[in-house]
Design a protein around this motif. Structure first.
Motif, short mmCIF file in Angstrom:
data_model
loop_
_atom_site.label_atom_id
_atom_site.label_comp_id
_atom_site.label_asym_id
_atom_site.label_seq_id
_atom_site.Cartn_x
_atom_site.Cartn_y
_atom_site.Cartn_z
N ALA A 137 2.18 12.48 11.59
CA ALA A 137 1.07 11.70 11.51
C ALA A 137 0.71 11.12 10.10
O ALA A 137 0.38 9.72 10.23
N GLN A 138 1.09 11.63 8.99
CA GLN A 138 0.86 11.19 7.77
C GLN A 138 1.85 9.85 7.57
O GLN A 138 1.29 8.90 7.05
N ALA A 139 3.09 9.91 8.00
CA ALA A 139 3.76 8.63 7.95
C ALA A 139 3.37 7.61 8.61
O ALA A 139 3.36 6.54 8.41
N VAL A 140 2.83 7.96 9.99
CA VAL A 140 2.43 6.76 10.76
C VAL A 140 1.01 6.00 10.36
O VAL A 140 1.17 5.14 10.41
N SER A 141 0.42 7.02 9.59
CA SER A 141 -0.80 6.27 8.96
C SER A 141 -0.49 5.35 8.07
O SER A 141 -1.30 4.38 7.78
N LYS A 142 0.50 5.45 7.50
CA LYS A 142 1.20 4.59 6.38
C LYS A 142 1.30 3.02 6.99
O LYS A 142 1.08 2.10 6.45
N ILE A 143 1.76 3.16 8.42
CA ILE A 143 2.03 1.87 9.01
C ILE A 143 0.85 1.08 9.23
O ILE A 143 0.58 -0.04 8.84
N PHE A 144 -0.34 1.87 9.69
CA PHE A 144 -1.61 1.22 9.88
C PHE A 144 -2.17 0.82 8.52
O PHE A 144 -2.84 -0.51 8.59
N GLU A 145 -2.03 1.36 7.44
CA GLU A 145 -2.65 1.01 6.36
C GLU A 145 -1.89 -0.29 5.76
O GLU A 145 -2.47 -1.39 5.17
N VAL A 146 -0.45 -0.08 5.66
CA VAL A 146 0.22 -1.40 5.40
C VAL A 146 0.10 -2.72 5.90
O VAL A 146 0.12 -3.92 5.60
N LYS A 147 -0.09 -2.67 7.62
CA LYS A 147 -0.15 -3.55 8.40
C LYS A 147 -1.73 -4.32 8.42
O LYS A 147 -1.92 -5.16 8.74
N GLY A 148 -2.81 -3.36 7.94
CA GLY A 148 -4.07 -3.79 8.11
C GLY A 148 -4.50 -3.74 9.65
O GLY A 148 -5.18 -4.66 9.91
#
Ligand code: TXA
Ligand code: MG
Length: 301
Positions: free
Chosen positions: A35-46
């Motif tokens: 989940a923590q790794a996936v949260s980075k996708i949302f952050e970087v993509k906006g």
């Protein structure tokens, strides 16, 4: 500078992001089960948190690891089209974190057909969540050169796999309802899916089941005007009256058109024109996904 497969695999094992090639578009990948790794996708993509991600698996993966139910239709479609540009939406199993699926009770699965993506999935003991490697609402990259600088700088690894062979995103088919339905058209057509399943498949416009299919998606900054005929004098012509053999081939062949479309839109943006005209490609089912992307690209808000 491109990273090696091994470097990208290390990034992904550490819970970091890697930009990887697929046959459709480049993906911004993370461990789909972390989940923590996936949260980075949302952050970087906006990207808004309720927009679910596609989980990329090996072509021979045991789907019951990720899906609570694997209908016969899913087995038939994977046999016909995997690895390839087809994503299937199924009921989710509890093992897939809620963040990966935008808190929905369904999960989108696909086996990409690119030697690098396939090799990575073989090296890793987890599947990869990977949306297209662009900022939210902008054009998906189909070459490493077309990657947005901000995305590149935030990814731990970037693997160059050359230009993507398909060029537009996978067909998304929902298999959780009474009738299968296409949520996003792609180069695997409704007719091809119907031929394999032997049943009618719903139109993309039928349903509001596809989260994150905003009308203005895949859009360049340049305002686009679509019309049946574009004259050579009109500005910023993308694929108008064919001026050379390459363009002629594109006007006749949806595969060639799809492969070039996003790079052409990104190139167009570099010209900084106030607006540009795009000649509409022919009608016909094999052009459906291209018409969909052009319509969205031309949507002003
Ligand atoms: O070709 C592709 O599919 C590329 C490459 C990288 O694999 N990926 C891609 O991902 O286009 P993304 O995140 O940009 O688009 C995901 C699409 C969206 O239209 C989303 O609504 C749909 O898949 N989707 C994902 N999970 C879903 C779910 N659980 N239910 C319904 N739709 C879902
Ligand atoms: Mg996308």
């Amino acid at each position: 500078m491109s990273d090696t497969l091994e470097q990208a695999a290390d990034c992904l094992r550490r819970g970091e992001l890697a930009v990887i090639p697929t046959e459709t578009v480049y993906g911004l990948a993370a461990n789909a089960l972390n989940a923590q790794a996936v949260s980075k996708i949302f952050e970087v993509k906006g990207r808004p948190a309720d927009h679910p991600l596609i989980v990329h698996v090996r072509p021979d993966a045991d789907l019951s690891q990720f899906a609570a139910q694997v209908p016969e239709s899913a087995n038939r479609l994977r046999k016909a089209f995997w690895p390839g540009p087809l994503t299937m939406v199924l009921r989710k199993s509890p093992g897939v974190p809620a963040i990966t699926t935008g808190r929905r009770d369904t999960v989108a699965l696909r086996a990409p057909n690119h030697p690098i993506a396939l090799a990575l999935l073989e090296m890793l003991d987890f599947p990869l969540a990977a949306p297209s490697a662009n900022r939210f609402m902008s054009v998906s990259p189909t070459t490493v050169e077309d990657l947005d600088g901000a995305i590149r700088s935030k990814a731990c690894g970037v693997v160059d796999g050359g230009p993507c062979q398909v060029g537009i995103e996978s067909t998304v088919v929902d298999l959780t309802g009474e009738q299968p339905a296409i949520l996003r058209p792609g180069m695997i057509s409704r007719a091809q899916i119907e031929a394999v399943l032997g049943v009618k498949v719903g139109e993309p416009e039928d349903l509001a089941r596809s989260p994150g299919t905003h009308p203005r998606h895949y859009a360049p900054r340049t305002k686009l005007i679509l019309k049946p005929n574009v004259t050579p004098e009109e500005p910023g012509l993308v694929f108008g009256k064919p001026r050379n053999l390459h363009q002629l081939e594109m006007q006749r062949n949806p595969e060639a058109y799809a492969k070039r479309l996003y790079s052409a839109l990104i190139e167009l943006d570099k010209m900084d024109l106030p607006l540009a005209f795009v000649e509409l490609p022919p009608d016909g089912v094999e052009w459906e996904a291209i018409h969909d992307r052009l319509r969205r690209a031309a949507q002003s808000e």
